[in-house]
Design a protein around this motif. Structure first.
Motif, PDB file in Angstrom:
ATOM      1  N   SER A   1       0.830  -1.205   0.000  1.00 25.65           N
ATOM      2  CA  SER A   1       0.000   0.000   0.000  1.00 25.65           C
ATOM      3  C   SER A   1       0.869   1.261   0.000  1.00 25.65           C
ATOM      4  O   SER A   1       2.070   1.201   0.250  1.00 25.65           O
ATOM      5  N   LYS A   2       0.265   2.419  -0.301  1.00 19.55           N
ATOM      6  CA  LYS A   2       0.984   3.696  -0.234  1.00 19.55           C
ATOM      7  C   LYS A   2       1.643   3.812   1.155  1.00 19.55           C
ATOM      8  O   LYS A   2       1.035   3.356   2.117  1.00 19.55           O
ATOM      9  N   PRO A   3       2.841   4.302   1.319  1.00 15.67           N
ATOM     10  CA  PRO A   3       3.622   5.114   0.385  1.00 15.67           C
ATOM     11  C   PRO A   3       4.390   4.344  -0.688  1.00 15.67           C
ATOM     12  O   PRO A   3       5.129   4.958  -1.445  1.00 15.67           O
ATOM     13  N   ASP A   4       4.207   3.014  -0.756  1.00 12.55           N
ATOM     14  CA  ASP A   4       4.817   2.280  -1.869  1.00 12.55           C
ATOM     15  C   ASP A   4       4.140   2.741  -3.180  1.00 12.55           C
ATOM     16  O   ASP A   4       2.926   2.954  -3.209  1.00 12.55           O
ATOM     17  N   PRO A   5       4.908   2.890  -4.251  1.00 16.19           N
ATOM     18  CA  PRO A   5       4.319   3.409  -5.497  1.00 16.19           C
ATOM     19  C   PRO A   5       3.516   2.387  -6.303  1.00 16.19           C
ATOM     20  O   PRO A   5       2.959   2.725  -7.351  1.00 16.19           O
ATOM     21  N   GLU A   6       3.435   1.127  -5.808  1.00 15.50           N
ATOM     22  CA  GLU A   6       2.865   0.046  -6.633  1.00 15.50           C
ATOM     23  C   GLU A   6       1.498   0.392  -7.245  1.00 15.50           C
ATOM     24  O   GLU A   6       1.262   0.142  -8.440  1.00 15.50           O
ATOM     25  N   VAL A   7       0.609   0.971  -6.444  1.00 18.62           N
ATOM     26  CA  VAL A   7      -0.761   1.200  -6.953  1.00 18.62           C
ATOM     27  C   VAL A   7      -0.762   2.173  -8.141  1.00 18.62           C
ATOM     28  O   VAL A   7      -1.541   2.005  -9.093  1.00 18.62           O
ATOM     29  N   PHE A   8       0.144   3.162  -8.106  1.00 19.27           N
ATOM     30  CA  PHE A   8       0.208   4.126  -9.214  1.00 19.27           C
ATOM     31  C   PHE A   8       0.978   3.547 -10.410  1.00 19.27           C
ATOM     32  O   PHE A   8       0.628   3.823 -11.566  1.00 19.27           O
ATOM     33  N   GLN A   9       2.005   2.755 -10.120  1.00 22.49           N
ATOM     34  CA  GLN A   9       2.743   2.130 -11.230  1.00 22.49           C
ATOM     35  C   GLN A   9       1.830   1.183 -12.005  1.00 22.49           C
ATOM     36  O   GLN A   9       1.859   1.130 -13.235  1.00 22.49           O
ATOM     37  N   LYS A  10       0.976   0.448 -11.245  1.00 19.05           N
ATOM     38  CA  LYS A  10       0.031  -0.456 -11.918  1.00 19.05           C
ATOM     39  C   LYS A  10      -0.968   0.349 -12.745  1.00 19.05           C
ATOM     40  O   LYS A  10      -1.320  -0.040 -13.868  1.00 19.05           O
ATOM     41  N   ALA A  11      -1.420   1.480 -12.211  1.00 22.74           N
ATOM     42  CA  ALA A  11      -2.371   2.313 -12.964  1.00 22.74           C
ATOM     43  C   ALA A  11      -1.731   2.772 -14.271  1.00 22.74           C
ATOM     44  O   ALA A  11      -2.360   2.718 -15.340  1.00 22.74           O
ATOM     45  N   ALA A  12      -0.460   3.210 -14.193  1.00 20.45           N
ATOM     46  CA  ALA A  12       0.240   3.651 -15.416  1.00 20.45           C
ATOM     47  C   ALA A  12       0.380   2.480 -16.386  1.00 20.45           C
ATOM     48  O   ALA A  12       0.159   2.630 -17.599  1.00 20.45           O
ATOM     49  N   ASP A  13       0.732   1.301 -15.848  1.00 16.68           N
ATOM     50  CA  ASP A  13       0.826   0.090 -16.693  1.00 16.68           C
ATOM     51  C   ASP A  13      -0.501  -0.194 -17.384  1.00 16.68           C
ATOM     52  O   ASP A  13      -0.547  -0.479 -18.582  1.00 16.68           O
ATOM     53  N   PHE A  14      -1.592  -0.144 -16.615  1.00 19.33           N
ATOM     54  CA  PHE A  14      -2.918  -0.431 -17.189  1.00 19.33           C
ATOM     55  C   PHE A  14      -3.241   0.539 -18.327  1.00 19.33           C
ATOM     56  O   PHE A  14      -3.909   0.186 -19.297  1.00 19.33           O
TER      57      PHE A  14
END
Ligand code: B16
Ligand code: MG
Length: 215
Positions: free
Chosen positions: A143-156
């Motif tokens: 979860s945030k502050p890890d960037p994973e959720v936004f990186q996945k959004a950019a990937d999608f």
């Protein structure tokens, strides 16, 4: 910028207040002091990590993993109860108009939320099929502050992080955007604390930040 990735709770809708009230009920039942200032630390943070932050002030006997799981489930039940009556009327005109204008300008629009309740909330608001991509608590490990959720959004979206502007109300969310190589435009608590590259007084300020056409 080619896309805007929106946080959900506290940006698209005011469900951050429902999170607060649900955690407050739980904290009161455990005699843990908890107020809106303490709640700001939970913004963008996952359910279990939020409980751990609240339990820093807990003075009772040690809790097992099973007991902690029961507590987050109880909080989620209280929270879900408050989402039941949400409807498209709970989408503010400012949010609706800003989203529509950004789409008309040609930006891709995505959600990047830590919440596992994201699909339910989007449906309640009538936005179930609106966004070009949805990345949320159901498709991430960290979860945030890890960037994973936004990186996945950019990937999608099929885009690079540098092409994406993240809109956040949480310090943890602004930090996640930055460590993922994205620009952050903040509202609410994160804006008040100057955490963004842009610190907005309200969401429609996006229309001043972003040019008429994606560059
Ligand atoms: P849930 P966001 C976050 O959503 C909330 O800010 C945070 O308070 C909550 O604990 C987290 O989602 C998990 O939510 O319990 O619904 O899975 O701000 O990233 O949209
Ligand atoms: Mg938020």
């Amino acid at each position: 910028m080619k896309a805007v990735i929106f946080d959900l709770d506290g940006v698209i809708c005011s469900t951050d207040e429902y999170h607060y009230l649900a955690w407050k009920t739980l904290a009161d039942s455990l005699n843990i002091p908890f107020d809106r200032t303490a709640n700001n630390r939970l913004r963008g943070v996952s359910r279990m990590a939020s409980l751990d932050l609240i339990l820093e002030q807990y003075r009772g006997p040690a809790l097992s993993c099973v007991e902690k799981e029961a507590l987050v489930n109880r909080k989620n039940q209280i929270y879900r109860e408050s989402l039941k009556n949400m409807s498209p009327q709970d989408l503010s005109p400012e949010v609706r108009d800003t989203l529509c204008e950004l789409r008309a300008r040609g930006y891709l629009l995505a959600i990047g939320s830590s919440s596992k309740n994201t699909p339910f909330i989007l449906n309640q608001l009538g936005l179930g099929k609106f966004f070009d991509a949805v990345s949320d608590g159901n498709n991430i490990k960290n979860s945030k502050p890890d960037p994973e959720v936004f990186q996945k959004a950019a990937d999608f979206l099929g885009l690079q992080p540098k092409d994406c502007l993240v809109v956040e109300d949480a310090l943890s969310g602004a930090a996640a955007a930055h460590s993922g190589g994205m620009t952050a435009a903040c509202v609410g608590d994160a804006s008040a604390q100057g955490a963004g590259d842009y610190n907005m007084s309200s969401l429609s300020d996006l229309l001043k930040i972003l040019p008429e056409h994606p560059e």
